[in-house]
Design a protein around this motif. Structure first.
Motif, PDB file in Angstrom:
ATOM      1  N   GLU A  25      48.935  33.752  26.320  1.00  0.00           N
ATOM      2  CA  GLU A  25      48.498  32.818  25.290  1.00  0.00           C
ATOM      3  C   GLU A  25      48.690  33.447  23.920  1.00  0.00           C
ATOM      4  O   GLU A  25      48.750  34.648  23.782  1.00  0.00           O
ATOM      5  CB  GLU A  25      47.045  32.420  25.479  1.00  0.00           C
ATOM      6  CG  GLU A  25      46.085  33.585  25.381  1.00  0.00           C
ATOM      7  CD  GLU A  25      44.657  33.192  25.710  1.00  0.00           C
ATOM      8  OE1 GLU A  25      43.774  33.670  24.995  1.00  0.00           O
ATOM      9  OE2 GLU A  25      44.438  32.444  26.654  1.00  0.00           O
ATOM     10  N   THR A  28      44.796  33.320  18.183  1.00  0.00           N
ATOM     11  CA  THR A  28      44.706  32.582  16.925  1.00  0.00           C
ATOM     12  C   THR A  28      44.720  33.491  15.713  1.00  0.00           C
ATOM     13  O   THR A  28      45.077  33.057  14.628  1.00  0.00           O
ATOM     14  CB  THR A  28      43.434  31.712  16.898  1.00  0.00           C
ATOM     15  OG1 THR A  28      42.294  32.557  17.099  1.00  0.00           O
ATOM     16  CG2 THR A  28      43.481  30.639  17.961  1.00  0.00           C
ATOM     17  N   ILE A  46      46.236  23.962  15.311  1.00  0.00           N
ATOM     18  CA  ILE A  46      46.193  23.694  16.751  1.00  0.00           C
ATOM     19  C   ILE A  46      47.552  23.208  17.238  1.00  0.00           C
ATOM     20  O   ILE A  46      48.028  23.618  18.301  1.00  0.00           O
ATOM     21  CB  ILE A  46      45.069  22.688  17.085  1.00  0.00           C
ATOM     22  CG1 ILE A  46      43.705  23.350  16.866  1.00  0.00           C
ATOM     23  CG2 ILE A  46      45.201  22.177  18.518  1.00  0.00           C
ATOM     24  CD1 ILE A  46      42.529  22.403  16.926  1.00  0.00           C
ATOM     25  N   ASP A  47      48.202  22.355  16.456  1.00  0.00           N
ATOM     26  CA  ASP A  47      49.538  21.869  16.811  1.00  0.00           C
ATOM     27  C   ASP A  47      50.533  23.020  16.904  1.00  0.00           C
ATOM     28  O   ASP A  47      51.363  23.073  17.813  1.00  0.00           O
ATOM     29  CB  ASP A  47      50.037  20.836  15.799  1.00  0.00           C
ATOM     30  CG  ASP A  47      49.298  19.510  15.894  1.00  0.00           C
ATOM     31  OD1 ASP A  47      48.634  19.265  16.922  1.00  0.00           O
ATOM     32  OD2 ASP A  47      49.385  18.723  14.927  1.00  0.00           O
ATOM     33  N   GLU A  49      49.824  26.204  17.525  1.00  0.00           N
ATOM     34  CA  GLU A  49      49.489  26.988  18.715  1.00  0.00           C
ATOM     35  C   GLU A  49      50.043  26.337  19.984  1.00  0.00           C
ATOM     36  O   GLU A  49      50.613  27.011  20.837  1.00  0.00           O
ATOM     37  CB  GLU A  49      47.969  27.145  18.843  1.00  0.00           C
ATOM     38  CG  GLU A  49      47.382  28.106  17.853  1.00  0.00           C
ATOM     39  CD  GLU A  49      45.885  28.233  18.017  1.00  0.00           C
ATOM     40  OE1 GLU A  49      45.418  28.385  19.159  1.00  0.00           O
ATOM     41  OE2 GLU A  49      45.184  28.202  16.995  1.00  0.00           O
ATOM     42  N   ARG A  50      49.869  25.036  20.091  1.00  0.00           N
ATOM     43  CA  ARG A  50      50.378  24.323  21.277  1.00  0.00           C
ATOM     44  C   ARG A  50      51.900  24.402  21.370  1.00  0.00           C
ATOM     45  O   ARG A  50      52.463  24.575  22.445  1.00  0.00           O
ATOM     46  CB  ARG A  50      49.931  22.868  21.247  1.00  0.00           C
ATOM     47  CG  ARG A  50      48.470  22.695  21.560  1.00  0.00           C
ATOM     48  CD  ARG A  50      48.079  21.236  21.596  1.00  0.00           C
ATOM     49  NE  ARG A  50      46.658  21.109  21.818  1.00  0.00           N
ATOM     50  CZ  ARG A  50      45.927  20.117  21.361  1.00  0.00           C
ATOM     51  NH1 ARG A  50      46.475  19.142  20.670  1.00  0.00           N
ATOM     52  NH2 ARG A  50      44.639  20.069  21.605  1.00  0.00           N
ATOM     53  N   GLU A  53      52.937  27.824  22.571  1.00  0.00           N
ATOM     54  CA  GLU A  53      52.661  28.015  24.000  1.00  0.00           C
ATOM     55  C   GLU A  53      53.760  27.414  24.876  1.00  0.00           C
ATOM     56  O   GLU A  53      53.973  27.869  25.991  1.00  0.00           O
ATOM     57  CB  GLU A  53      51.307  27.399  24.362  1.00  0.00           C
ATOM     58  CG  GLU A  53      50.136  28.184  23.827  1.00  0.00           C
ATOM     59  CD  GLU A  53      48.809  27.476  24.037  1.00  0.00           C
ATOM     60  OE1 GLU A  53      48.778  26.400  24.669  1.00  0.00           O
ATOM     61  OE2 GLU A  53      47.795  27.991  23.553  1.00  0.00           O
ATOM     62  N   GLN A  54      54.443  26.397  24.374  1.00  0.00           N
ATOM     63  CA  GLN A  54      55.467  25.721  25.164  1.00  0.00           C
ATOM     64  C   GLN A  54      56.826  26.410  25.103  1.00  0.00           C
ATOM     65  O   GLN A  54      57.721  26.067  25.866  1.00  0.00           O
ATOM     66  CB  GLN A  54      55.606  24.270  24.698  1.00  0.00           C
ATOM     67  CG  GLN A  54      54.359  23.449  24.962  1.00  0.00           C
ATOM     68  CD  GLN A  54      54.463  22.051  24.393  1.00  0.00           C
ATOM     69  OE1 GLN A  54      55.508  21.639  23.925  1.00  0.00           O
ATOM     70  NE2 GLN A  54      53.369  21.314  24.430  1.00  0.00           N
ATOM     71  N   GLN A 101      59.171  19.875  18.748  1.00  0.00           N
ATOM     72  CA  GLN A 101      57.802  19.804  19.247  1.00  0.00           C
ATOM     73  C   GLN A 101      56.815  19.362  18.172  1.00  0.00           C
ATOM     74  O   GLN A 101      55.848  18.670  18.452  1.00  0.00           O
ATOM     75  CB  GLN A 101      57.366  21.143  19.821  1.00  0.00           C
ATOM     76  CG  GLN A 101      58.074  21.477  21.105  1.00  0.00           C
ATOM     77  CD  GLN A 101      57.789  22.892  21.575  1.00  0.00           C
ATOM     78  OE1 GLN A 101      57.023  23.629  20.975  1.00  0.00           O
ATOM     79  NE2 GLN A 101      58.421  23.283  22.654  1.00  0.00           N
TER      80      GLN A 101
END
Length: 107
Positions: A25, A28, A46-47, A49-50, A53-54, A101
């Motif tokens: 992961e 932050t 948050i966007d 970070e997501r 992660e992808q 993304q």
């Protein structure tokens, strides 16, 4: 001096890689700090970070080193013992994937 710097980067890179392999992961604290607690800024964070992660591991590693650690592409190539052309490709691919993304238009 140059060999010492390269050696230290190699050690640091290996530690970072091992840490990410264990955690899988993005922490932050690696993302840029947000000065105010504006809900819109938190949502953007948050966007990001997501989206990170992808990404595939090898591209995520390049993104962290290039965008967040602000290493030059040549330094990254030396650190990871890969060709500069591969680093350039991965940075380009990362921009493309993150833009897709995050639904950001390329400029």
């Amino acid at each position: 001096m140059k060999k010492t710097k390269s050696y230290l980067y190699s050690i640091a890179g290996n530690i970072i890689k091992n840490n990410y392999k264990k955690k899988k992961e993005i922490m932050t604290d690696q993302l840029p700090d947000i000065e105010d607690e504006n809900p819109k800024n938190i949502e953007i964070r948050i966007d990001i970070e997501r989206a990170l992660e992808q990404l595939p591991e090898e591209i995520k590693e390049i993104v962290i080193l290039f965008f967040f650690q602000e290493l030059k592409q040549k330094e990254i190539a030396d650190l990871l013992n890969i060709k500069l052309s591969l680093v350039k490709y991965r940075v380009s691919k990362a921009k493309e994937l993150l833009a897709k993304q995050l639904e950001v238009e390329k400029l």
